[in-house]
Design a protein around this motif. Structure first.
Motif, PDB file in Angstrom:
ATOM      1  N   LEU A  21      -0.368 -10.989  15.689  1.00  0.00           N
ATOM      2  CA  LEU A  21      -0.051 -11.751  14.479  1.00  0.00           C
ATOM      3  C   LEU A  21       1.069 -12.761  14.728  1.00  0.00           C
ATOM      4  O   LEU A  21       1.043 -13.864  14.173  1.00  0.00           O
ATOM      5  N   GLU A  22       2.039 -12.417  15.562  1.00  0.00           N
ATOM      6  CA  GLU A  22       3.107 -13.365  15.885  1.00  0.00           C
ATOM      7  C   GLU A  22       2.563 -14.566  16.645  1.00  0.00           C
ATOM      8  O   GLU A  22       2.951 -15.701  16.371  1.00  0.00           O
ATOM      9  N   PHE A  56       3.313 -22.338   3.507  1.00  0.00           N
ATOM     10  CA  PHE A  56       3.338 -20.907   3.793  1.00  0.00           C
ATOM     11  C   PHE A  56       3.704 -20.651   5.255  1.00  0.00           C
ATOM     12  O   PHE A  56       4.536 -19.795   5.554  1.00  0.00           O
ATOM     13  N   PHE A  57       3.092 -21.406   6.155  1.00  0.00           N
ATOM     14  CA  PHE A  57       3.377 -21.219   7.578  1.00  0.00           C
ATOM     15  C   PHE A  57       4.694 -21.878   7.988  1.00  0.00           C
ATOM     16  O   PHE A  57       5.478 -21.286   8.725  1.00  0.00           O
ATOM     17  N   LYS A  58       4.942 -23.091   7.528  1.00  0.00           N
ATOM     18  CA  LYS A  58       6.152 -23.810   7.938  1.00  0.00           C
ATOM     19  C   LYS A  58       7.430 -23.126   7.444  1.00  0.00           C
ATOM     20  O   LYS A  58       8.439 -23.142   8.131  1.00  0.00           O
ATOM     21  N   LEU A  63       6.765 -13.700   6.226  1.00  0.00           N
ATOM     22  CA  LEU A  63       7.740 -12.653   6.525  1.00  0.00           C
ATOM     23  C   LEU A  63       8.168 -11.912   5.258  1.00  0.00           C
ATOM     24  O   LEU A  63       8.569 -10.750   5.317  1.00  0.00           O
ATOM     25  N   ARG A  64       8.093 -12.587   4.124  1.00  0.00           N
ATOM     26  CA  ARG A  64       8.504 -11.984   2.854  1.00  0.00           C
ATOM     27  C   ARG A  64       7.344 -11.391   2.064  1.00  0.00           C
ATOM     28  O   ARG A  64       7.570 -10.723   1.061  1.00  0.00           O
ATOM     29  N   LYS A  65       6.133 -11.657   2.502  1.00  0.00           N
ATOM     30  CA  LYS A  65       4.957 -11.218   1.742  1.00  0.00           C
ATOM     31  C   LYS A  65       4.058 -10.364   2.627  1.00  0.00           C
ATOM     32  O   LYS A  65       3.222 -10.882   3.361  1.00  0.00           O
ATOM     33  N   PRO A  66       4.216  -9.058   2.553  1.00  0.00           N
ATOM     34  CA  PRO A  66       3.453  -8.170   3.432  1.00  0.00           C
ATOM     35  C   PRO A  66       1.936  -8.319   3.222  1.00  0.00           C
ATOM     36  O   PRO A  66       1.460  -8.407   2.102  1.00  0.00           O
ATOM     37  N   GLY A  67       1.227  -8.355   4.304  1.00  0.00           N
ATOM     38  CA  GLY A  67      -0.232  -8.421   4.243  1.00  0.00           C
ATOM     39  C   GLY A  67      -0.795  -9.828   4.170  1.00  0.00           C
ATOM     40  O   GLY A  67      -1.979 -10.033   4.416  1.00  0.00           O
TER      41      GLY A  67
END
Length: 111
Positions: A21-22, A56-58, A63-67
């Motif tokens: 995922l990283e 969202f990506f930039k 990191l703040r929204k799991p899943g």
């Protein structure tokens, strides 16, 4: 040779998934930059849902929204299976569509 206990196997599996995922997030951040640049060069306003996915990506919102990153990763895999192969002529449209899909899923997913 002893087999790993269940906890060690779980941590190994999670480590592999986290690494995947990283790498995916780093890849998508680069593509988000490219999409922003293409819209700037074409002097076209970016649609809201695509901009939502780019932000969202930039902004590292995943990191703040799991899943949410996992959701985008599954959509990425689906797009790669179902969309036609990338050609120079279609690259912008396919990337814009992929970010459109991300944006719609993020809005519907409540993230």
């Amino acid at each position: 040779m002893r087999s790993k206990d269940p906890e060690a196997r779980y941590h190994e599996l999670v480590r592999k998934q986290r690494k995947t995922l990283e790498e995916y997030a780093a890849h998508e951040i680069e593509w988000a930059d490219d999409l922003l640049m293409w819209y700037r060069l074409k002097k076209i306003d970016m649609p809201d849902d695509e901009y939502r996915a780019v932000a969202f990506f930039k902004n590292h919102e995943y990191l703040r929204k799991p899943g949410s990153l996992t959701l985008c990763y599954t959509l990425y895999q689906q797009c790669m299976r179902e969309l036609p192969e990338y050609a120079k002529e279609l690259a912008f449209d396919l990337l814009a569509f992929r970010y459109h899909v991300y944006g719609r899923a993020l809005m519907k997913g409540g993230t």
